[in-house]
Design an enzyme around this catalytic site. Sequence first.
Site, PDB file in Angstrom:
ATOM      1  N   GLY A  90       6.487  -8.787   4.324  1.00  0.00           N
ATOM      2  CA  GLY A  90       5.674  -9.016   3.137  1.00  0.00           C
ATOM      3  C   GLY A  90       6.450  -9.692   2.024  1.00  0.00           C
ATOM      4  NE  ARG A  91       8.594  -5.280  -0.733  1.00  0.00           N
ATOM      5  CZ  ARG A  91       9.365  -4.212  -0.833  1.00  0.00           C
ATOM      6  NH1 ARG A  91       9.744  -3.805  -2.019  1.00  0.00           N
ATOM      7  NH2 ARG A  91       9.758  -3.553   0.233  1.00  0.00           N
ATOM      8  CE  LYS A 108       0.700  -3.473   6.222  1.00  0.00           C
ATOM      9  NZ  LYS A 108       0.608  -2.939   4.863  1.00  0.00           N
ATOM     10  N   GLY A 137       8.461  -2.901   6.469  1.00  0.00           N
ATOM     11  CA  GLY A 137       9.132  -2.261   5.341  1.00  0.00           C
ATOM     12  C   GLY A 137      10.591  -2.610   5.231  1.00  0.00           C
ATOM     13  CG  ASP A 138      12.638  -1.434   2.562  1.00  0.00           C
ATOM     14  OD1 ASP A 138      11.773  -1.872   1.780  1.00  0.00           O
ATOM     15  OD2 ASP A 138      13.114  -0.293   2.478  1.00  0.00           O
ATOM     16  CD  GLN A 148      -5.122  -4.439   5.384  1.00  0.00           C
ATOM     17  OE1 GLN A 148      -5.069  -4.767   4.205  1.00  0.00           O
ATOM     18  NE2 GLN A 148      -4.202  -3.695   5.975  1.00  0.00           N
ATOM     19  CB  CYS A 194      -4.167   0.160  -0.327  1.00  0.00           C
ATOM     20  SG  CYS A 194      -4.031  -0.474  -2.013  1.00  0.00           S
ATOM     21  N   PRO A 207      -0.452  -8.428   5.316  1.00  0.00           N
ATOM     22  CG  PRO A 207      -1.920  -6.632   5.657  1.00  0.00           C
ATOM     23  CD  PRO A 207      -0.658  -7.255   6.171  1.00  0.00           C
ATOM     24  CG  MET A 208       1.536  -9.134   1.011  1.00  0.00           C
ATOM     25  SD  MET A 208       3.105  -9.821   0.482  1.00  0.00           S
ATOM     26  CE  MET A 208       3.161 -11.337   1.425  1.00  0.00           C
TER      27      MET A 208
HETATM   28  C1  LIG Z   1       1.695  -8.237  -3.716  1.00  0.00           C
HETATM   29  C2  LIG Z   1       1.434  -7.313  -2.557  1.00  0.00           C
HETATM   30  C3  LIG Z   1       0.146  -7.142  -2.097  1.00  0.00           C
HETATM   31  C4  LIG Z   1      -0.109  -6.293  -1.008  1.00  0.00           C
HETATM   32  N1  LIG Z   1      -1.381  -6.198  -0.522  1.00  0.00           N
HETATM   33  C5  LIG Z   1      -1.607  -5.485   0.625  1.00  0.00           C
HETATM   34  C6  LIG Z   1      -2.875  -5.506   1.264  1.00  0.00           C
HETATM   35  O1  LIG Z   1      -3.809  -6.195   0.831  1.00  0.00           O
HETATM   36  N2  LIG Z   1      -3.020  -4.754   2.396  1.00  0.00           N
HETATM   37  C7  LIG Z   1      -1.991  -4.019   2.931  1.00  0.00           C
HETATM   38  O2  LIG Z   1      -2.169  -3.370   3.972  1.00  0.00           O
HETATM   39  N3  LIG Z   1      -0.792  -4.010   2.353  1.00  0.00           N
HETATM   40  C8  LIG Z   1      -0.565  -4.732   1.249  1.00  0.00           C
HETATM   41  N4  LIG Z   1       0.695  -4.785   0.723  1.00  0.00           N
HETATM   42  C9  LIG Z   1       1.789  -4.087   1.425  1.00  0.00           C
HETATM   43  C10 LIG Z   1       2.456  -5.034   2.438  1.00  0.00           C
HETATM   44  O3  LIG Z   1       1.549  -5.466   3.409  1.00  0.00           O
HETATM   45  C11 LIG Z   1       3.659  -4.347   3.116  1.00  0.00           C
HETATM   46  O4  LIG Z   1       3.200  -3.227   3.824  1.00  0.00           O
HETATM   47  C12 LIG Z   1       4.703  -3.873   2.122  1.00  0.00           C
HETATM   48  O5  LIG Z   1       4.966  -4.860   1.133  1.00  0.00           O
HETATM   49  C13 LIG Z   1       6.032  -3.525   2.836  1.00  0.00           C
HETATM   50  O6  LIG Z   1       6.553  -4.640   3.492  1.00  0.00           O
HETATM   51  P1  LIG Z   1       7.800  -5.493   2.864  1.00  0.00           P
HETATM   52  O7  LIG Z   1       8.916  -4.516   2.627  1.00  0.00           O
HETATM   53  O8  LIG Z   1       8.089  -6.523   3.924  1.00  0.00           O
HETATM   54  O9  LIG Z   1       7.308  -6.092   1.585  1.00  0.00           O
HETATM   55  C14 LIG Z   1       0.953  -5.592  -0.377  1.00  0.00           C
HETATM   56  C15 LIG Z   1       2.249  -5.771  -0.865  1.00  0.00           C
HETATM   57  C16 LIG Z   1       2.502  -6.623  -1.921  1.00  0.00           C
HETATM   58  C17 LIG Z   1       3.921  -6.813  -2.391  1.00  0.00           C
END
Ligand SMILES: Cc1cc2nc3c(=O)[nH]c(=O)nc-3n(C[C@H](O)[C@H](O)[C@H](O)COP(=O)(O)O)c2cc1C
Length: 313
Positions: A226-227, A141, A203-204, A71, A102, A14-15
Amino acid sequence: MNYPKLPSKAILAPMEGINDSAFRILCGQFGCGMVFSEMVSAHALARHNQAAIKLLDLNSHAADERPFGVQLFGQDPEQIVKAALFVEEKYSPDVIDFNLGCPASQIVKQGAGCALLLRKSRIKEIVEACVAKLNTPFSVKMRSGVDSKHIVALEVARICEAAGACAITVHPRTMKQAYSGKADWQVIKQIKEAVGIPVIGNGDIFAPEDAERMMRQTGCDYVMIGRAAMKSPIIFQQVNDYLRKHKYKHTGDEARLKMIKAYLFLAKKHNVSFFRTKIHCQSFTAGMHGSAQLRNRISLCKDEAELRRVLGL
Ligand SMILES: Cc1cc2nc3c(=O)[nH]c(=O)nc-3n(C[C@H](O)[C@H](O)[C@H](O)COP(=O)(O)O)c2cc1C
């Protein structure tokens, strides 16, 4: 209720500000196992607030957006149940997930997101209340804790499982860490060893090899990305290929442009704002030849025609 069986091991995280309908569909087209909405305020949804409803913007009957999870964030059990029931009835999602991760100050100040990690009895109350009322699997989460002195993920995971959660996603950084340092995958492993419900590691993961390594080192059931997906939804296809065949195709400029073209088509079809469309195009071009300059030029574009010209599409 059980977590759904997913067609791929990799899930879109979720982002907020990122997961619009077009982006979710694009991730699905590249073989993502499940897509998520961005987090939406349960308290706003419980009041049927139109801006919150618009944020969800789910094509609940479209096969190309399935399976999908919604979410919610909040801290009041009654409001969260109300919102979850509204979401269940309106969208029939495959999963409703609750945000315990968050770290943003405006969310933490409300007592929601990471702030709840310090209120374990409240977490139990929320999960039990939602599980009792919903006919949809309810997951959580979380981050690993508030700071390095309060790593509570394992305890919270046990509480959530006992309260009836169908799955646990963990991004093993603390609230204080935000995105600094490295995600501590050891925490994912500990949770996987402690609970019987599916564990989703997050994560990562920046490359398919990371996804394979996380699954191997932690034993997690699924990975969440995510990223890296923000930069390239193609990562889902690459992860699927790598997990099956131990090889995958690297993404060249041509494949990126094809992906951007597909996104522009979907963004138009699903009324994504031009502002958001540009944000996606900027992150999709990362790693392309001359990408810094391209990003600047995209930021100055005033309409889609100009954007297409800049991208040579
Ligand atoms: C721009 C952005 C928005 C995010 N929004 C949410 C969100 O709405 N809900 C949530 O649980 N996590 C949110 N996250 C966290 C991601 O879901 C994820 O847990 C975090 O980026 C780590 O994963 P990654 O290393 O693959 O990026 C967000 C992350 C980013 C970068």
